[in-house]
Scaffold this motif. Structure first.
Motif, PDB file in Angstrom:
ATOM      1  N   LEU A  65       0.826  -1.208   0.000  1.00  0.00           N
ATOM      2  CA  LEU A  65       0.000   0.000   0.000  1.00  0.00           C
ATOM      3  C   LEU A  65       0.864   1.264   0.000  1.00  0.00           C
ATOM      4  CD1 LEU A  65      -2.838  -0.985   2.503  1.00  0.00           C
ATOM      5  CD2 LEU A  65      -3.070  -0.630   0.038  1.00  0.00           C
ATOM      6  N   THR A  66       1.924   1.272   0.792  1.00  0.00           N
ATOM      7  CA  THR A  66       2.805   2.433   0.853  1.00  0.00           C
ATOM      8  C   THR A  66       3.459   2.710  -0.494  1.00  0.00           C
ATOM      9  OG1 THR A  66       3.262   2.099   3.210  1.00  0.00           O
ATOM     10  CG2 THR A  66       4.858   3.395   1.959  1.00  0.00           C
ATOM     11  N   GLN A  67       3.984   1.665  -1.117  1.00  0.00           N
ATOM     12  CA  GLN A  67       4.639   1.839  -2.413  1.00  0.00           C
ATOM     13  C   GLN A  67       3.646   2.222  -3.491  1.00  0.00           C
ATOM     14  OE1 GLN A  67       7.865   1.932  -2.803  1.00  0.00           O
ATOM     15  NE2 GLN A  67       8.211   1.409  -0.660  1.00  0.00           N
ATOM     16  N   ALA A  68       2.453   1.652  -3.441  1.00  0.00           N
ATOM     17  CA  ALA A  68       1.420   2.009  -4.426  1.00  0.00           C
ATOM     18  C   ALA A  68       1.025   3.469  -4.288  1.00  0.00           C
ATOM     19  CB  ALA A  68       0.203   1.105  -4.247  1.00  0.00           C
ATOM     20  N   ALA A  69       0.905   3.954  -3.049  1.00  0.00           N
ATOM     21  CA  ALA A  69       0.541   5.354  -2.828  1.00  0.00           C
ATOM     22  C   ALA A  69       1.569   6.278  -3.469  1.00  0.00           C
ATOM     23  CB  ALA A  69       0.421   5.646  -1.332  1.00  0.00           C
ATOM     24  N   ILE A 107      -6.112  -2.436  -4.591  1.00  0.00           N
ATOM     25  CA  ILE A 107      -5.083  -1.657  -3.896  1.00  0.00           C
ATOM     26  C   ILE A 107      -5.575  -0.232  -3.678  1.00  0.00           C
ATOM     27  CG2 ILE A 107      -2.756  -0.699  -4.088  1.00  0.00           C
ATOM     28  CD1 ILE A 107      -1.921  -3.198  -5.588  1.00  0.00           C
ATOM     29  N   LEU A 108      -6.193   0.356  -4.696  1.00  0.00           N
ATOM     30  CA  LEU A 108      -6.711   1.722  -4.560  1.00  0.00           C
ATOM     31  C   LEU A 108      -7.776   1.788  -3.461  1.00  0.00           C
ATOM     32  CD1 LEU A 108      -6.464   4.574  -5.808  1.00  0.00           C
ATOM     33  CD2 LEU A 108      -8.417   3.984  -7.267  1.00  0.00           C
ATOM     34  N   VAL A 109      -8.650   0.786  -3.421  1.00  0.00           N
ATOM     35  CA  VAL A 109      -9.664   0.729  -2.363  1.00  0.00           C
ATOM     36  C   VAL A 109      -8.990   0.654  -0.994  1.00  0.00           C
ATOM     37  CG1 VAL A 109     -11.494  -0.672  -1.336  1.00  0.00           C
ATOM     38  CG2 VAL A 109     -11.463  -0.269  -3.802  1.00  0.00           C
ATOM     39  N   GLY A 110      -7.948  -0.165  -0.883  1.00  0.00           N
ATOM     40  CA  GLY A 110      -7.227  -0.278   0.385  1.00  0.00           C
ATOM     41  C   GLY A 110      -6.624   1.046   0.818  1.00  0.00           C
ATOM     42  N   LEU A 111      -6.101   1.809  -0.131  1.00  0.00           N
ATOM     43  CA  LEU A 111      -5.530   3.116   0.192  1.00  0.00           C
ATOM     44  C   LEU A 111      -6.590   4.090   0.685  1.00  0.00           C
ATOM     45  CD1 LEU A 111      -3.035   3.615  -2.774  1.00  0.00           C
ATOM     46  CD2 LEU A 111      -2.457   3.231  -0.388  1.00  0.00           C
TER      47      LEU A 111
END
Length: 220
Positions: free
Chosen positions: A25-29, A66-70
């Motif tokens: 999640l951190t890297q995706a953000a 992943i976007l939902v998780g963020l």
């Protein structure tokens, strides 16, 4: 896209699994904030997080998940912090002193509550600049069920501020209070797009002061 398309697959509850999910999640953000949602692939996120091949799919079924998780991370953390400040007893962060009555509670001192709400938001915005930027720019890419949930949680968060400011500003209408709250959010979230190049605490103090002046100043 249906709800089942974004539901994360079952993962182990191990500490390692939770750390790996948080890292993804951190890297995706960071990648979404830098390049935009559509320009980033699952392979890019996996490589940044050190998760190769199909391993990333053990945590998220696809990029939308992943976007939902963020977004869930931003909305839930902010709401939990606000509720703990506004009503710490109900939030489980405080207990009544011996002899207190569990019925009517003493009236909250909102002159102290508002600065704490503002400080909590500023601290989050500074610590999670990428998350705040993604939150502002990519909501339209959320699947419908997640977008509806986000709107609901966002309304609850805004209402925490509105209730406190309305108590302190009886001279304002509900519409005026909400306008000031949204203006203060825009001010506090501005650090997502602008690095002032000054020390963290100086930035935080300026943002806190500016937000409080916005919320408490006289409307002409």
């Amino acid at each position: 896209m249906t709800t089942s398309d974004i539901r994360p697959p079952a993962t182990s509850g191990s500490a390692h699994g939770r750390r790996r999910r948080a890292l993804i999640l951190t890297q995706a953000a960071g990648l979404f904030a830098e390049r935009g949602f559509h320009a980033v692939g699952m392979g890019d996120i996996g490589a940044a997080a050190g998760v190769t091949g199909p391993a990333i799919y053990r945590h998220f079924v696809n990029k939308h998940a992943i976007l939902v998780g963020l977004f869930d991370q931003v909305a839930e953390q902010l709401l939990e912090r606000a509720r703990a400040i506004v009503d710490p007893v109900s939030a489980g962060t405080a207990i009544p002193a011996f002899g207190d009555t569990f019925g009517a509670q003493p009236r909250r001192d909102n002159t102290a509550t508002l600065p704490r709400l503002v400080a909590a938001h500023v601290d989050f915005a500074l610590a999670e600049r990428s998350l705040i930027k993604v939150y502002a720019q990519e909501a339209h890419n959320l699947p419908d069920p997640a977008r509806s949930r986000l709107r609901r949680v966002r309304r609850l968060y805004i209402q925490e501020f509105v209730d406190v400011v309305a108590d302190l500003r009886p001279d304002l209408s509900d519409a005026q209070v909400r306008l000031l709250v949204h203006a203060a959010f825009g001010l506090m979230n501005s650090v997502a797009d602008h690095d002032p190049g000054i020390p963290w605490e100086d930035t935080a103090e300026l943002l806190r002061s500016a937000a409080l002046r916005t919320l408490l100043g006289t409307v002409r």
